[in-house]
Design an enzyme around this catalytic site. Structure first.
Site, PDB file in Angstrom:
ATOM      1  N   SER A  83     -71.633  30.516 -44.195  1.00 33.74           N
ATOM      2  CA  SER A  83     -72.253  31.576 -44.990  1.00 33.74           C
ATOM      3  C   SER A  83     -73.729  31.687 -44.646  1.00 33.74           C
ATOM      4  CB  SER A  83     -72.108  31.289 -46.494  1.00 33.74           C
ATOM      5  OG  SER A  83     -72.929  30.190 -46.883  1.00 33.74           O
ATOM      6  N   VAL A  84     -74.277  32.887 -44.850  1.00 32.44           N
ATOM      7  CA  VAL A  84     -75.711  33.139 -44.749  1.00 32.44           C
ATOM      8  C   VAL A  84     -76.107  33.959 -45.970  1.00 32.44           C
ATOM      9  CG1 VAL A  84     -77.580  34.193 -43.428  1.00 32.44           C
ATOM     10  CG2 VAL A  84     -75.672  33.095 -42.215  1.00 32.44           C
ATOM     11  N   ARG A  91     -81.524  36.942 -38.853  1.00 31.34           N
ATOM     12  CA  ARG A  91     -82.625  36.081 -38.423  1.00 31.34           C
ATOM     13  C   ARG A  91     -82.149  35.017 -37.433  1.00 31.34           C
ATOM     14  NH1 ARG A  91     -86.356  35.045 -43.818  1.00 31.34           N
ATOM     15  NH2 ARG A  91     -86.205  37.159 -44.666  1.00 31.34           N
ATOM     16  N   TYR A 123     -66.786  36.587 -34.824  1.00 33.18           N
ATOM     17  CA  TYR A 123     -66.671  35.347 -34.068  1.00 33.18           C
ATOM     18  C   TYR A 123     -66.311  35.506 -32.593  1.00 33.18           C
ATOM     19  CZ  TYR A 123     -67.324  33.102 -38.529  1.00 33.18           C
ATOM     20  OH  TYR A 123     -67.867  32.693 -39.718  1.00 33.18           O
ATOM     21  N   PHE A 410     -58.251  26.840 -44.294  1.00 30.02           N
ATOM     22  CA  PHE A 410     -59.159  25.724 -44.488  1.00 30.02           C
ATOM     23  C   PHE A 410     -60.594  26.240 -44.586  1.00 30.02           C
ATOM     24  CE2 PHE A 410     -58.082  26.174 -39.978  1.00 30.02           C
ATOM     25  CZ  PHE A 410     -59.325  26.333 -39.374  1.00 30.02           C
TER      26      PHE A 410
END
Length: 410
Positions: A83-84, A91, A123, A410
């Site tokens: 997460s961000v 950034r 991804y 997961f």
């Protein structure tokens, strides 16, 4: 631009770290799930980005073993909890965490990295390719009939509390892992995931139930499910059976479990949310059009060490091909590799010989478990054939006898 600091997670910081993850995904988890996540978190493999005293990004990894074609269980890092914070997007924090993770995974000697993607578009640029699919369906069980395998009548079924038969069910699961690529050999503690049942996550359904299939006193299969009651005007029952998971060691036990799900009183639908794309029930039903079958992406995979990854699995046919691999994010994989192998094993080493197929590590990830054909990727322009015949030979070799599948997240 604020100053940020990437740190390995300390156990005392877990609550703050995990709360940032929850915020990114839209809300707090149920306490039962949160406790489970805490128990399986490998803090030494988890990182956080800190802006002063504030956690602004998270990422972790689990130490898994993944079933690959040929039945080997290969060490793999299960990338998770990424997460961000919305205040710190764009950034480079995600890229920095992915860089740190893949370097660490390589240092640990794990040839594969895995993840399930909340947003698939993220991804691919880090080398992850979609390697499995999950089948979903809404089966009109009141109208569809099953043609059951021989021996189904010999199976004894009994209801049990899910926690009371967890050990027996886990033994069945463990026997199933090597037979299907993409399944995870569950580490101690992970068996609890299958019986988590917070009421706030049931969506109006009843508590988790379990039916066990037995033959001669031995457990040969199980199914976990929820029953959601629903009534139409005129007091017409139209409930739904929501299948959580099902494993069986032979066709008779498998058929008996599916028949049980179809026959539950006051229900007319069996909802399937995650099954293999080639699941056998597709060939037992009388009317596939009444099953509303659909597919979606499942596991994403990237080879961290191309040579070790390709040597870890076997191949359906003999193959001898030189692959020209591009991997800008993990440049140690770049270059030409000679893959030589077959049903009994393989070697994959650096070579100066002319390339015969050209592809990126992302395409290798998609094809690795046998669920995506190299010929299909070539038709999309993502694999280039440099020697006539090399594509067909390699695509046939990478195939697996059953489609790969990840049974749980997961």
């Amino acid at each position: 631009m604020t100053t940020t600091d990437v740190r390995v997670l300390r156990p005392d910081d877990w609550d703050r770290w995990f709360s940032n993850l929850e915020l990114a995904f839209g809300g707090r988890e149920a306490e039962e799930e949160r406790e489970f996540d805490r128990s399986v978190t490998e803090c030494e493999r988890s990182i956080g980005v800190w802006d002063g005293d504030e956690v602004v990004a998270t990422a972790g990894a689990f130490s898994f073993r993944l079933s690959v074609p040929g039945g080997a269980l290969v060490p793999a890092a299960g990338v998770t909890m990424v997460s961000v914070a919305p205040t710190h997007r764009r950034r480079g924090l995600l890229t920095a965490m992915m860089r740190r993770q893949l370097d660490d995974i390589r240092a640990l000697g794990e040839p594969l990295a895995l993840l399930t993607a909340s947003e698939p578009a993220i991804y691919g640029r880090f080398g992850y390719g979609a390697a499995t699919q999950q089948l979903m369906a809404d089966i009109q069980s009141s109208l569809v009939r099953l043609q059951l395998p021989p021996g189904t009548e010999e199976i004894r079924l009994r209801l049990a509390k899910p926690a009371d038969v967890l050990e027996q069910c886990e033994a069945v699961y463990a026997q199933s892992v090597a037979a299907r690529p993409g399944m995870l050999a569950r580490q101690p503690g992970w068996e609890r995931q299958g019986v988590l049942d917070p009421p706030e996550d049931r969506g109006g359904a009843g508590a988790l139930q379990c039916v066990v299939a037995e033959r001669g006193g031995e457990t040969v299969g199980y199914a976990r499910y929820h029953n959601k009651a629903q009534w139409q005007p005129g007091a017409v029952p139209e409930g739904t059976v929501i299948l959580r998971d099902l494993e069986a060691l032979d066709p008779a036990a498998y058929g008996a479990l599916w028949q049980f799900l179809f026959d539950i009183d006051l229900t007319s639908t069996v909802k399937v949310r995650n099954r293999p794309a080639d699941d056998a029930w597709l060939h037992l039903v009388s009317d596939i059009r009444r099953c509303a079958v659909r597919l979606r992406d499942g596991l994403y995979l990237r080879p961290v060490e191309v040579g070790a990854a390709l040597e870890a699995r076997t191949y359906a046919t003999d193959v001898d091909v030189v692959l020209d691999v591009t991997d800008s994010f993990c440049p140690w994989n770049e270059g030409r590799w000679r893959l030589t192998g077959g049903p009994k094993g393989a070697s994959c080493v650096r070579t100066e010989d002319p390339a015969e197929l050209a592809l990126s590590v992302r395409e290798l990830g998609s094809a690795y478990l046998g669920g995506t054909a190299l010929t299909a990727l070539a038709a999309a322009g993502r694999v280039r054939e440099l020697r006539e015949g090399a594509l067909a030979e390699a695509s046939a070799a990478f195939a697996a006898p059953v489609l790969p599948w990840l049974p749980h997240g997961f």
